[in-house]
Design a protein around this motif. Structure first.
Motif, mmCIF file in Angstrom:
data_model
loop_
_atom_site.group_PDB
_atom_site.id
_atom_site.type_symbol
_atom_site.label_atom_id
_atom_site.label_comp_id
_atom_site.label_asym_id
_atom_site.label_seq_id
_atom_site.Cartn_x
_atom_site.Cartn_y
_atom_site.Cartn_z
ATOM 1 N N ARG A 179 59.474 84.533 38.666
ATOM 2 C CA ARG A 179 58.246 84.802 37.906
ATOM 3 C C ARG A 179 58.513 85.592 36.618
ATOM 4 N N TYR A 180 59.726 86.129 36.483
ATOM 5 C CA TYR A 180 60.076 86.801 35.236
ATOM 6 C C TYR A 180 60.130 85.767 34.115
ATOM 7 N N PRO A 181 59.928 86.182 32.866
ATOM 8 C CA PRO A 181 60.070 85.232 31.743
ATOM 9 C C PRO A 181 61.460 84.575 31.756
ATOM 10 N N GLN A 182 61.515 83.352 31.271
ATOM 11 C CA GLN A 182 62.729 82.539 31.383
ATOM 12 C C GLN A 182 63.949 83.105 30.665
ATOM 13 N N THR A 183 63.774 84.018 29.759
ATOM 14 C CA THR A 183 64.911 84.576 29.022
ATOM 15 C C THR A 183 65.501 85.820 29.705
ATOM 16 N N THR A 184 64.897 86.265 30.785
ATOM 17 C CA THR A 184 65.275 87.554 31.368
ATOM 18 C C THR A 184 66.386 87.443 32.413
ATOM 19 N N LEU A 185 67.002 88.576 32.645
ATOM 20 C CA LEU A 185 68.005 88.678 33.709
ATOM 21 C C LEU A 185 67.389 88.308 35.051
ATOM 22 N N GLY A 186 66.180 88.781 35.315
ATOM 23 C CA GLY A 186 65.529 88.494 36.593
ATOM 24 C C GLY A 186 65.372 87.005 36.846
ATOM 25 N N PHE A 187 64.877 86.283 35.843
ATOM 26 C CA PHE A 187 64.704 84.839 35.985
ATOM 27 C C PHE A 187 66.040 84.154 36.206
ATOM 28 N N HIS A 188 67.049 84.516 35.423
ATOM 29 C CA HIS A 188 68.363 83.880 35.554
ATOM 30 C C HIS A 188 69.013 84.208 36.896
ATOM 31 N N LEU A 189 68.792 85.401 37.404
ATOM 32 C CA LEU A 189 69.300 85.749 38.734
ATOM 33 C C LEU A 189 68.620 84.885 39.788
ATOM 34 N N GLY A 190 67.303 84.750 39.710
ATOM 35 C CA GLY A 190 66.581 83.887 40.649
ATOM 36 C C GLY A 190 67.059 82.447 40.576
ATOM 37 N N SER A 191 67.278 81.959 39.359
ATOM 38 C CA SER A 191 67.767 80.584 39.175
ATOM 39 C C SER A 191 69.160 80.403 39.775
ATOM 40 N N PHE A 192 70.034 81.398 39.566
ATOM 41 C CA PHE A 192 71.387 81.350 40.136
ATOM 42 C C PHE A 192 71.320 81.278 41.664
ATOM 43 N N LEU A 193 70.512 82.125 42.262
ATOM 44 C CA LEU A 193 70.384 82.140 43.725
ATOM 45 C C LEU A 193 69.829 80.809 44.234
ATOM 46 N N LEU A 194 68.811 80.302 43.566
ATOM 47 C CA LEU A 194 68.198 79.035 43.953
ATOM 48 C C LEU A 194 69.172 77.869 43.779
ATOM 49 N N GLN A 195 69.871 77.845 42.659
ATOM 50 C CA GLN A 195 70.826 76.767 42.357
ATOM 51 C C GLN A 195 71.900 76.665 43.436
ATOM 52 N N HIS A 196 72.353 77.800 43.936
ATOM 53 C CA HIS A 196 73.434 77.803 44.919
ATOM 54 C C HIS A 196 72.937 77.942 46.358
ATOM 55 N N ASP A 197 71.621 77.882 46.531
ATOM 56 C CA ASP A 197 71.003 77.989 47.853
ATOM 57 C C ASP A 197 71.425 79.291 48.552
ATOM 58 N N PHE A 198 71.456 80.385 47.764
ATOM 59 C CA PHE A 198 71.800 81.706 48.285
ATOM 60 C C PHE A 198 70.519 82.475 48.574
ATOM 61 N N THR A 199 70.625 83.432 49.465
ATOM 62 C CA THR A 199 69.567 84.407 49.648
ATOM 63 C C THR A 199 70.135 85.753 49.216
ATOM 64 N N PRO A 200 69.310 86.604 48.628
ATOM 65 C CA PRO A 200 69.829 87.908 48.206
ATOM 66 C C PRO A 200 70.387 88.680 49.405
ATOM 67 N N GLN A 201 71.579 89.218 49.248
ATOM 68 C CA GLN A 201 72.216 90.011 50.295
ATOM 69 C C GLN A 201 71.869 91.479 50.060
ATOM 70 N N PRO A 202 71.196 92.121 51.009
ATOM 71 C CA PRO A 202 70.810 93.520 50.816
ATOM 72 C C PRO A 202 72.010 94.395 50.451
ATOM 73 N N LYS A 203 71.825 95.206 49.425
ATOM 74 C CA LYS A 203 72.810 96.142 48.889
ATOM 75 C C LYS A 203 73.939 95.471 48.110
ATOM 76 N N LEU A 204 73.943 94.131 48.063
ATOM 77 C CA LEU A 204 74.992 93.403 47.341
ATOM 78 C C LEU A 204 74.420 92.608 46.164
ATOM 79 N N GLU A 205 73.222 92.960 45.747
ATOM 80 C CA GLU A 205 72.555 92.210 44.678
ATOM 81 C C GLU A 205 73.346 92.250 43.370
ATOM 82 N N ASN A 206 73.998 93.372 43.093
ATOM 83 C CA ASN A 206 74.760 93.473 41.844
ATOM 84 C C ASN A 206 75.828 92.399 41.737
ATOM 85 N N HIS A 207 76.395 92.009 42.860
ATOM 86 C CA HIS A 207 77.435 90.984 42.831
ATOM 87 C C HIS A 207 76.906 89.695 42.196
#
Length: 155
Positions: free
Chosen positions: A36-64
């Motif tokens: 839901r973040y604007p498409q140019t933001t880190l948040g949006f790109h992080l969500g897209s990366f997770l979705l693209q690779h079928d990942f779920t955020p790992q608690p405490k390992l989000e920085n990775h």
């Protein structure tokens, strides 16, 4: 075979690492909220990366995953090792990083030039590995990369 070995080691080490070594609080932000973040933001790109690779955020390992997004590093085992070299060059220090670099270098001596180049890229960037990325999710990805001289791709 060497990729399988490292993937097994990662799976065995992930939970103890999260529990005993990672002090940060988990973000508890679902992918749907990141997208839901604007498409140019880190948040949006992080969500897209997770979705693209079928990942779920790992608690405490989000920085990775943020490091993958910032450096445009892929998810193959050699690329993961390369990213750790990049972070070492950027000043990051952790037992996990050193372990990945040691084992990865031993298992992938044929990739040493790639690893060395990633280290140099990390050294040439301003230190970013220690940032609180949760607070930067609404910031422009390009601005973050430009501000910290994060060169991509890290290959």
């Amino acid at each position: 075979m060497r990729s399988v070995l490292l993937e097994i080691l990662y799976e065995w080490s992930k939970i103890p690492y999260q529990k005993w070594f990672k002090k940060e609080d988990p973000w508890d932000i679902p992918i749907s909220q990141l997208l839901r973040y604007p498409q140019t933001t880190l948040g949006f790109h992080l969500g897209s990366f997770l979705l693209q690779h079928d990942f779920t955020p790992q608690p405490k390992l989000e920085n990775h995953d943020v490091f993958h997004v910032l450096t445009k590093t892929g998810i193959t085992v050699p690329e993961e090792i390369s990213m750790q070299y990049y972070l070492l060059g950027n000043g990051k220090k952790s037992a996990y990083l050193y372990t990945v670099i040691l084992i990865g270098t031993l298992l992938y001596p044929d990739k040493f030039k790639v690893f060395r180049n990633a280290f140099k890229q990390g050294r040439n960037a301003y230190s970013f590995h220690q940032l609180d990325f949760k607070k930067l999710l609404d910031q422009s990805l390009d601005t973050i990369r430009t501000t910290f001289l994060i060169s991509t791709p890290c290959k």
